[in-house]
Design a protein around this motif. Structure first.
Motif, mmCIF file in Angstrom:
data_model
loop_
_atom_site.group_PDB
_atom_site.id
_atom_site.type_symbol
_atom_site.label_atom_id
_atom_site.label_comp_id
_atom_site.label_asym_id
_atom_site.label_seq_id
_atom_site.Cartn_x
_atom_site.Cartn_y
_atom_site.Cartn_z
ATOM 1 N N ARG A 27 69.727 82.999 76.672
ATOM 2 C CA ARG A 27 70.404 83.162 75.380
ATOM 3 C C ARG A 27 71.907 82.975 75.498
ATOM 4 O O ARG A 27 72.529 82.272 74.694
ATOM 5 N N ILE A 28 72.514 83.594 76.500
ATOM 6 C CA ILE A 28 73.973 83.546 76.591
ATOM 7 C C ILE A 28 74.470 82.125 76.833
ATOM 8 O O ILE A 28 75.565 81.760 76.402
ATOM 9 N N THR A 29 73.667 81.297 77.487
ATOM 10 C CA THR A 29 74.075 79.910 77.721
ATOM 11 C C THR A 29 73.784 79.007 76.518
ATOM 12 O O THR A 29 74.210 77.845 76.509
ATOM 13 N N LYS A 30 73.106 79.532 75.511
ATOM 14 C CA LYS A 30 72.765 78.721 74.341
ATOM 15 C C LYS A 30 73.836 78.777 73.263
ATOM 16 O O LYS A 30 73.884 77.902 72.378
ATOM 17 N N TYR A 31 74.720 79.768 73.302
ATOM 18 C CA TYR A 31 75.710 79.921 72.232
ATOM 19 C C TYR A 31 76.621 78.698 72.075
ATOM 20 O O TYR A 31 76.891 78.283 70.937
ATOM 21 N N PRO A 32 77.123 78.089 73.149
ATOM 22 C CA PRO A 32 77.952 76.888 72.938
ATOM 23 C C PRO A 32 77.191 75.773 72.213
ATOM 24 O O PRO A 32 77.779 75.073 71.373
ATOM 25 N N ALA B 28 78.134 93.239 79.880
ATOM 26 C CA ALA B 28 76.903 93.634 80.588
ATOM 27 C C ALA B 28 76.217 92.441 81.240
ATOM 28 O O ALA B 28 75.416 92.613 82.169
ATOM 29 N N TYR B 29 76.520 91.218 80.781
ATOM 30 C CA TYR B 29 75.878 90.030 81.362
ATOM 31 C C TYR B 29 76.314 89.783 82.797
ATOM 32 O O TYR B 29 75.583 89.155 83.562
ATOM 33 N N PHE B 30 77.488 90.257 83.186
ATOM 34 C CA PHE B 30 77.937 90.068 84.574
ATOM 35 C C PHE B 30 76.964 90.755 85.529
ATOM 36 O O PHE B 30 76.488 90.149 86.490
#
Length: 473
Positions: A304-309, A251-253
């Motif tokens: 948030r999605i860029t924080k996982y790494p 869904a992030y796309f």
């Protein structure tokens, strides 16, 4: 008891009454059930005038709320809000300002649950974590400094995930209330084109669903294991979930693609719609929103999605066991690859849009042969589409316009042409007098067949086209 309500709204400029039909159906029996027509006649045929019709409808719905308190936060409550807004707006003069003042009164009456935090766990009763990981890990006092840092990094992963889900829950509630705001505006102005949830938040509910599932299937089992055994958090319990990122969070796309448009739409609505500005002020100042602004809500997913790494690297950095460290490296690598695929998707869409805009400016050259019959066959072969794939590369490589320059080109005589340089082709075009479009005046020249030589005067450039026959043109 089941309540069945039939509503009929009409969008007219004249003052009107809302017609409401309803019947009460008792479970297991049909005896004593009155028809909707009979109930309507009993309620609305007792000398009710147009002046107090709206009041009686609101009164009926008010008694429904008293009978069914569990529906206070449901659509019935929002329906009453709709009628209140209509009655207040009709009584208040002043055009747009009157609508704004009426909307302020309605928003003050609008009920929002006291606690918007997401409920989870067995039975859906949990809302918060322990204050610290040391409350559930028994051996925390005997751990080394590195081990404690690892547990703190894992706790940050868990804690920030729950915080993120709660913020998405608040944003989704705002999204639902936008729908109510839209209904209010439709009912009063007969205009449904002003604002919609997807124009502000795109597919945010789908992202929330994905993260709630991630919590239930990956994080919550790891948390429960530590609660039951008292053993330290095991980073390997995250491996399966992190390696499934592409399948869990597609869904992030769409969200990242629409985010810029959503922000721009919000800015435009704030500048042009006083009612929306009033609603947004009410939302952002509400205690349940936790001082979040609408822009913060819109930015949360990509943040948030860029924080996982970074969260996974923090765990890896403090992990001493080599196999576990290798597993965390695989997680980081796959999550980074997922982020790169999102960036690649956004770049592909951006390049496609830019090429489409460029193609709309260009008109094809007119083919003039010796006769109509010859023209017919020539057109079959003289067809070049800028939107077509670039030859010799994959479908994800989009043709780009690299340069546009007005040059003096000498063919038979000196002519000013607008030369367009694309990734694989050179177009010579001419401006049109009656439009902003460019007309192609020479056949497209593939770059791999072009040779350029700078002449001695330092100002001119000689271009040669070398076809496969090795005959220079």
């Amino acid at each position: 008891m089941q309540i069945v309500i039939f509503i009929n709204f009409g969008c007219q400029k004249k003052k009107q009454r809302a017609a409401v039909d309803f019947s009460t159906v008792s479970k297991g029996t049909s005896a004593g059930v009155k028809s909707r027509g009979a109930l309507k006649q009993a309620l609305f045929s007792q000398g009710v005038s147009d002046k107090n019709g709206t009041f009686e409808v609101g009164l009926i719905l008010f008694f429904l709320l008293l009978l069914l308190p569990e529906l206070v936060h449901s659509w019935i409550h929002r329906l009453i809000t709709l009628f209140l807004f209509q009655s207040l707006s009709q009584e208040r003069p002043g055009g747009v300002q009157g609508q704004v003042d009426a909307l302020k009164q309605v928003l003050d009456l609008f009920n929002i649950p006291e606690d918007l935090r997401w409920t989870w766990g067995e039975g859906g009763t949990e809302k918060a974590l322990e204050k610290s990981w040391t409350d559930i890990v028994d051996s925390h006092e005997s751990m080394s400094k590195t081990q404690r840092h690892q547990q703190e990094a894992l706790w940050e992963f868990i804690n920030t995930e729950l915080t993120y889900i709660n913020k998405l829950t608040i944003a989704t509630e705002v999204c639902h209330n936008i729908t109510v705001f839209l209904l209010l505006r439709i009912y009063y102005t007969c205009d449904g084109s002003t604002v919609s949830p997807t124009m502000l938040f795109s597919n945010l509910p789908s992202i929330l669903d994905a993260h709630q599932l991630f919590w239930h299937e990956v994080i919550y089992p790891m948390l429960q294991e530590v609660r039951l055994t008292g053993r330290p958090f095991d980073p390997l319990r995250l491996e399966a979930g992190c390696l499934q990122f592409p399948g869990r969070f597609p869904a992030y796309f769409e969200y990242c693609l629409e985010e810029e448009r959503n922000v721009e739409f919000t800015r435009r609505q704030l500048d042009t719609t006083p009612q929306f500005h009033t609603y947004l002020t009410w939302v952002e100042n509400h205690p349940q929103c936790g001082r979040m602004r609408l822009g913060d809500m819109q930015a949360k997913p990509h943040q948030r999605i860029t924080k996982y790494p970074l969260l996974l690297k923090a765990v890896q950095k403090t992990t001493e066991d080599q196999p576990t460290k290798n597993a965390l490296e695989r997680m980081v690598r796959l999550v980074n690859h997922f982020l790169e695929s999102i960036n690649g998707y956004l770049q592909l869409k951006e390049d496609t849009l830019a090429l489409s805009v460029a193609a709309q400016r260009i008109e094809g050259c007119k083919i003039e042969g010796l006769s109509e019959e010859i023209d017919k066959y020539v057109r079959e072969f003289c067809c070049f589409d800028l939107m077509s794939p670039v030859r010799g590369v994959g479908p994800n490589v989009i043709r780009k316009q690299l340069m546009e320059e007005t040059l003096k080109v000498r063919i038979r005589k000196d002519t000013k042409l607008v030369v367009l340089l694309f990734t694989d082709v050179l177009l010579m075009t001419k401006t049109q007098k009656k439009s902003d479009k460019l007309k192609v005046v020479r056949p497209p020249l593939p770059l791999e067949r072009i040779h350029c030589i700078e002449l001695k005067d330092g100002c001119d450039l000689q271009t040669f086209f070398n076809p496969k026959t090795q005959c220079v043109i």
